[in-house]
Write a protein that holds these residues in place. Structure first.
Motif, PDB file in Angstrom:
ATOM      1  N   VAL A  82       7.163   0.798  -3.401  1.00 53.64           N
ATOM      2  CA  VAL A  82       6.067  -0.438  -2.949  1.00 53.64           C
ATOM      3  C   VAL A  82       5.865  -1.222  -4.114  1.00 53.64           C
TER       4      VAL A  82
ATOM      5  N   HIS B 297      -5.353   0.896   2.190  1.00 54.10           N
ATOM      6  CA  HIS B 297      -6.129   1.820   1.369  1.00 54.10           C
ATOM      7  C   HIS B 297      -7.166   2.637   1.974  1.00 54.10           C
TER       8      HIS B 297
ATOM      9  N   GLU C  49      -2.740  -4.824  -3.967  1.00 53.84           N
ATOM     10  CA  GLU C  49      -1.840  -3.832  -3.962  1.00 53.84           C
ATOM     11  C   GLU C  49      -2.826  -2.653  -4.297  1.00 53.84           C
TER      12      GLU C  49
ATOM     13  N   CYS D  36       4.163  -1.183   3.390  1.00 58.77           N
ATOM     14  CA  CYS D  36       3.542  -0.065   3.798  1.00 58.77           C
ATOM     15  C   CYS D  36       3.874   0.751   4.962  1.00 58.77           C
TER      16      CYS D  36
ATOM     17  N   GLN E  24       0.831  -1.088  -0.027  1.00 60.78           N
ATOM     18  CA  GLN E  24      -0.031   0.213   0.136  1.00 60.78           C
ATOM     19  C   GLN E  24       1.092   1.236   0.215  1.00 60.78           C
TER      20      GLN E  24
ATOM     21  N   PRO F  80      -1.885   5.232   0.981  1.00 53.28           N
ATOM     22  CA  PRO F  80      -2.763   5.152   2.107  1.00 53.28           C
ATOM     23  C   PRO F  80      -3.677   6.351   2.292  1.00 53.28           C
TER      24      PRO F  80
END
Length: 896
Positions: free
Chosen positions: A718, A779, A739, A762, A706, A709
């Protein structure tokens, strides 16, 4: 007058004879006689009257079928009588039936019915009573909603509004005591305020309303420390006392409440006038509690506590002598089995020690420890009182170098263990840990080492650390195993759960001795004893022995590093033989300062170059702690290149032991000699070793990334990082990826349940003051620790947490290891890689690539026991690149 009630009953009996079974008014006669009998029961307490009333109400209900206009009244009357009988005999079948009858009555009183608020109120009271017995939160939650609806139907001006306000407030207070949500207590206070407005001067229930509000405000003061709440509570208690003049049945209670609140304020402000007044109030309360009065022991204890406080302020021996005599009398009223006996033993022992310090009479000290020793014979189903008493014993025995000191620490740690067990499904458990653990385990370790009891040191420090995870692991495993061990085991598991709920609620609801607590304690003890009689459960609820813990060292030594008040030590646990003691030439205060200095530095990593400062800290860590251990390992013939496991305690948990070294040309750092891993407790490592990996063909790998975010900056590496992971692991294991928009809280939890291997890239977000709210940024919001520990992973093996601060927990309770990596361990992951501070995302991608390349190598298979070596090799490969030192050492390995 009772003669009038007796005559009414006889008249109702005569009327009933005139209304035979077929008579249209028979149901009314049955009901009237039943109500009169119930009234007489309330006056005289004769159970035969209540039993007869219930049978009459049943007959009346039978004569009022579903179409009858008075059926709801019959349902209500029978339910109320059954609830009265439950309160007398405690038979749950009566309460369960009452609840169902109240539900039926409520269905017959829909919206708009004049008696609907009464039915809502009655059902709420029954559900609250069942909650107090079984501890099922859904009962209390439903009671609160019913109380809210009843209150809505009793607007300002309604004759029963104050009753509804009070009922809802008390239910919210119960929920506050269970879940610790301050908004419940705040609302309860506002409701009590509103109820008080409905009890104007001259109203019969005004003193009770004043008292309820004052008690709630004192609870809030004890939580938040706002002195204004305590000041107001004191004024309300004063007003209640005026309404309870000499001769009032509740006067002693008001004197006691006001005295306790004044003593609280004295402890805050130190005004002797408050303490002096508290003493006079407690003296007056004691006069109203003559011999055989149910509250006499509490009143004696309260007065003695106040006198003890005044002695500590003014040093008047007469106050101390009187306190001792009051404690003695109070102790006689709290015989073995009394819930408050442990407090009385501790209070009297502490006062005797104070007198010994003043007068030096040896018999006072001998008597004090004789009293303390009685704690070892008390029931092991405990309250906070016994825990505090045992801590006092341990501290005193350590100060006076008394031979009972190790027994005292064992009793204290057993008390802590069992107290947290009772709170295992309550929000109170972590507050208990914060308040009660303190340095108990580390002091017990240090004390044992100083007395040469090295295996005992390991057992005690293990018992007092990470108690939250220990309890969760114990109850999620042992009770499951017990439930499937046979019919007897299944019955005992259910009974144990029920009694634990009931005991916890009883301790929360009552501060005084009660027959209910005594009875529940005996039942709890009996169930535990019966469980231990079963095959394979002889050590149920008992802490592990050293012989069990030693299994952690099967693949390499485990080193416990401890800082105690009197000494700092390391113990090396080997696969055979006793532990090896390594004295450390550093003091506890130096460890605290050292740890604080490093934490301040770590918070600034990445903002500028702190390499020289960091190297200085790592050198000090080497000289004072790690080098002595390395020398002892070499003497024990632990060969270079071997794996070792660090098990640090307290402030040592915040220091990078794995990175210590002289950092001088020609000299080896620790990472050049051994491959370091960590474990929060020895038992955690034992459990991880006992979990057997299934065939690799049945395992699945998920990578969750992630980079965008809801909160936090974008992580640009990432996507490349997940691509690197996929490239390395796809040829050897079933692989999926989540993802960006797919990396949600729900998606991540579902992935935890379905996959044995996890890579998570993340933001990590530690919560320093509420560690259960530490989280990974997904997310749609935070994936919190408290959600992770409820997941149901199947045979999990390995988790790589490529995120910041994943091994950072609560600074106030570092021994509890409440952090993201620990949550993964509790879920069953045998091997975890996490970070000690902020991670640069480009560095993370390079480490990840090197790690999976080294882990898989030429074997083309995944084995979580190779993770530590793979990380070690991956980090070594970074030394050739221009990467800051703090980023080279940020990742650590935990587990097998």
């Amino acid at each position: 007058m009772m003669s009038d009630l007796d005559e009414a009953i006889e008249l109702h009996r005569a009327a009933l004879l005139l209304h035979p079974p077929s008579h249209s008014l028979r149901s009314n006669s049955l009901n009237n006689l039943a109500i009169s009998l119930r009234d007489r029961f309330k006056q005289r307490g004769m159970m035969s009257d209540l039993d007869e009333a219930i049978e009459l109400h049943r007959d009346a209900l039978h004569l009022r079928p579903h179409s009858h206009s008075d059926r709801s009244n019959s349902l209500n009357n029978l339910a109320i009588s059954l609830q009265d009988r439950f309160l007398q005999r405690g038979m749950m079948s009566d309460l369960d039936e009452a609840i169902e009858l109240h539900r039926d009555a409520l269905l017959l009183r829909p919206s708009g019915h004049s008696d609907r608020s009464m039915s809502l109120n009655n059902l709420a009271i029954s559900l609250q009573n069942r909650f107090l017995q079984h501890g099922v939160m859904s009962d209390l939650d439903e009671a609160i909603e019913l109380d809210r609806e009843a209150l809505f139907l009793r607007p300002p001006g309604h004759s029963h509004r104050s009753s509804s306000l009070n009922n809802l407030a008390l239910s919210l207070q119960d929920r506050f005591h269970q879940r610790g949500i301050m908004s419940d207590l705040d609302e309860a206070i506002e409701l009590h305020r509103d109820a008080l407005l409905h009890c104007p001067p001259g109203y019969s229930g005004r003193s009770t309303s004043l008292n309820n509000l004052a008690i709630s405000l004192r609870h809030r003061f004890l939580q938040r420390g706002m002195i204004s709440d305590l000041d107001e509570a004191i004024e309300l208690h004063r007003a209640a006392l005026l309404l309870r003049p000499p001769g009032h049945s509740h006067r002693s209670s008001s004197l006691n409440n006001l005295g306790n609140s004044l003593q609280d304020r004295f402890e805050q402000r130190g005004m002797m006038s408050d303490l002096d007044e508290a003493i006079e109030l407690h003296r007056a309360a004691l006069l109203l509690c003559p011999p055989r009065h149910s509250h006499r022991s509490s009143s004696l204890n309260n007065l003695a506590n106040s006198l003890q406080d005044r002695f500590e302020q003014r040093g008047m021996m007469s106050d101390l002598d009187e306190a001792i005599e009051l404690y003695r009398v109070g102790l006689l009223l709290r015989p073995p089995g009394h819930a408050d006996r442990s407090s009385s033993l501790s209070n009297l022992a502490n006062s005797l020690q104070d007198r010994f310090r003043k007068r030096g009479v040896q018999s006072d000290l001998e008597e004090a420890f004789s009293l303390y020793s009685q704690l070892s014979y008390l029931s092991h189903a405990v309250s906070r009182r016994r825990l505090n008493a045992a801590k006092s014993w341990a501290a005193s025995a350590d100060i006076f170098n008394h031979p009972s000191v190790l027994l005292a620490y064992k009793i204290a740690l057993n008390s802590l263990d069992q107290q947290v067990a009772l709170l295992s499904s309550s929000s109170h458990h972590f507050d208990v840990i914060r308040e009660d653990v303190s340095s108990l385990a580390t002091d017990a370790f240090s004390c044992s080492v100083r007395r040469g009891a090295l295996t005992t040191a390991v057992e005690l420090v293990e018992q007092g650390r990470a108690v939250f995870w220990t309890q969760l692991a114990r109850f999620s495993t042992s009770l499951d195993e017990l439930s499937v061990s046979g019919d007897a085991g299944m019955v005992l598991a259910e009974e144990f759960k029920r009694l634990s709920f009931c005991l916890r609620n009883a301790f929360d609801q009552s501060e005084d001795q009660s027959p209910q607590i005594r009875q529940l304690t005996m039942q709890w003890d009996e169930v535990v004893s019966r469980v231990r009689m079963l095959s394979d459960f002889s050590r149920f609820l008992l802490p592990p022995l050293f012989s069990d813990l030693q299994k952690a060292a099967e693949d390499g030594p485990v080193i416990i590093v401890n800082a105690g008040q009197h000494s700092c030590d390391a113990l090396i646990i080997r696969s055979a033989g006793d532990p090896v003691h390594v004295p450390l030439d550093i003091k506890q205060v130096e460890v605290f300062e050292f740890s604080s200095e490093f934490q301040t530095l770590a918070e600034q990593f990445g903002s500028s170059d702190y390499q020289l400062t960091l190297v200085g800290i790592l050198r000090k860590l080497w000289n004072d702690v790690v080098d002595p251990v390395v020398r002892a390992l070499r003497e024990s013939e632990v060969r270079p290149g071997s794996r070792i496991w660090w098990c640090p305690t307290a402030e040592f948990t915040l220091l990078p032991l794995h990175a210590a070294g002289p950092y001088e040309k020609g000299r080896d750092n620790l990472s050049d000699i051994y491959i370091s891993s960590y474990t929060p407790t020895v038992a955690t490592l034992v459990r991880a070793r006992q979990q057997i990996s299934r065939d690799a063909s049945s395992q699945h790998f998920v990578a969750i990334g992630q980079g965008n975010p809801v909160e936090g900056k974008e992580l640009k590496c990432v996507t490349p990082e997940l691509a690197v992971v996929a490239r390395h692991v796809t040829p050897v294991i079933s692989f999926t990826s989540l993802e960006d928009g797919d990396a949600t809280v729900e998606g991540a939890l579902d992935a935890l349940d379905r996959n044995q291997w996890l890579h998570l890239a993340c933001h990590g977000m530690p919560h320093r003051t509420q560690p259960f709210e530490s989280s990974f940024a997904m997310h749609d919001g935070p994936l919190m620790i408290k959600a992770i520990i409820r997941s149901n992973s199947q045979n999990p093996q390995f988790a790589f947490l490529s995120a910041c601060h994943t091994t950072v927990g609560d600074k106030k309770s570092p021994d509890e290891s409440i952090h993201l990596a620990a949550a993964m361990q509790f879920c069953g992951f045998r091997s975890v890689i996490g970070s000690m501070w902020s991670v640069d995302d480009e560095v993370a991608r390079e480490v990840v690539s090197a790690f999976y390349r080294k882990l898989i190598g030429g074997s083309k298979r995944l084995d979580c026991t190779g993770a530590a070596v793979a990380l070690h090799k991956a980090v070594r490969s970074l030394r050739k690149k221009n990467i800051p030192l703090e980023q080279q050492i940020v990742f650590v390995h935990i587990g097998v």
